[in-house]
Design an enzyme around this catalytic site. Structure first.
Site, short mmCIF file in Angstrom:
data_model
loop_
_atom_site.label_atom_id
_atom_site.label_comp_id
_atom_site.label_asym_id
_atom_site.label_seq_id
_atom_site.Cartn_x
_atom_site.Cartn_y
_atom_site.Cartn_z
N SER A 233 69.46 84.03 39.32
CA SER A 233 70.09 82.71 39.37
C SER A 233 71.01 82.42 38.18
CB SER A 233 69.02 81.62 39.46
OG SER A 233 68.30 81.51 38.25
N LYS B 16 67.83 77.46 33.51
CA LYS B 16 69.10 76.97 34.05
C LYS B 16 69.95 76.45 32.90
CE LYS B 16 67.33 77.47 38.24
NZ LYS B 16 67.67 78.65 39.06
#
Length: 247
Positions: free
Chosen positions: A56, A129
């Protein structure tokens, strides 16, 4: 020639040697205990090690990269847009998993190594993230060029991984204002990241409570050919104004 034989060491000499050996062993044990305590404190309050379990954050971070996370600095300041943060699942972001049973010796060894930061058994229970919105920020996706906007300013994000031939990631429309005590986070691999955008139906509405954040990732330590600092790209957000009102 005289017949000479070695005489046995005197009892006092043997006792001194025994005391010396015991003192040496005691010092080794004390040094090891101090090292373990210091390593535990560093791991708990200063720096932690994690590995990257998914794609990701490609190409900033790759699968199986091992990273260090700064737990200390954020305690004395706020998280900034662009920071790459590790956080505990706010609820519903990660699928339920059944923990694989391992031999007791393996479990014990992993536990000891985790105390000193040489193992990261809970990496699969955390996410990583990039911070796009901080408390009060108005974040919108997307403008006509496919750019994310923060407080009315479109972002030019060089760290975002794009599909071949694409000028922007596949848009996932949203229009949110980050509440107090929370962050809005996106993966650099936008087309393959179940981030804030995809968790708006969860109880937390896609926001990450700052209390869930472990710290800020700052260094890739493994593999050696990728050793180096992690770029926060704070310059991307340099022109973003403060939110119009406090959250």
């Amino acid at each position: 020639m005289s017949d000479e034989t070695a005489s046995p060491p005197a009892p006092a000499t043997t006792a001194r040697r025994r005391r010396g050996a015991l003192t040496f062993l005691r010092d080794v044990v004390v040094i090891l205990l101090i090292a373990l305590v210091v390593s535990f404190l560093v791991k708990t309050f200063v720096v932690r090690s994690f590995f990257i379990p998914s794609a990701s954050m490609n190409d900033t971070l790759l699968v199986n990269d091992r990273i260090l996370v700064d737990e200390l600095t954020p305690r004395f300041g706020d998280y900034a847009r662009g920071d790459v943060v590790v956080f505990r699942d706010p609820g519903g972001w990660l699928p339920a998993t059944v923990k694989e049973q391992r031999p007791p010796l393996v479990e014990a060894t992993d536990w000891v190594l985790s105390l000193v930061g040489l193992s990261a058994p809970d990496s699969d229970d955390h996410l990583i993230k990039r911070v796009i919105g901080t408390p009060g920020d108005h974040v919108v996706c997307c403008n006509a060029l496919g750019q994310t906007e923060v407080n009315g300013v479109p972002l030019v994000e060089p760290y975002v991984k794009l599909a071949p031939g694409a000028a922007a990631p596949s848009p996932v429309p949203y229009d949110i204002t980050v509440p107090a005590g929370s962050l809005w986070v996106l993966g650099d691999n936008r087309n393959s990241s179940k981030d804030s955008r995809f968790n708006q139906d969860q109880p937390g509405k896609g926001f990450v409570p700052i209390d869930n954040v472990v710290g800020r990732a700052f260094l890739i330590t493994w593999p050696f050919n990728r050793f180096g600092t992690i770029d926060f790209h704070h310059d991307v957000f340099a022109g973003v104004p403060a939110p119009e009102s406090a959250p």
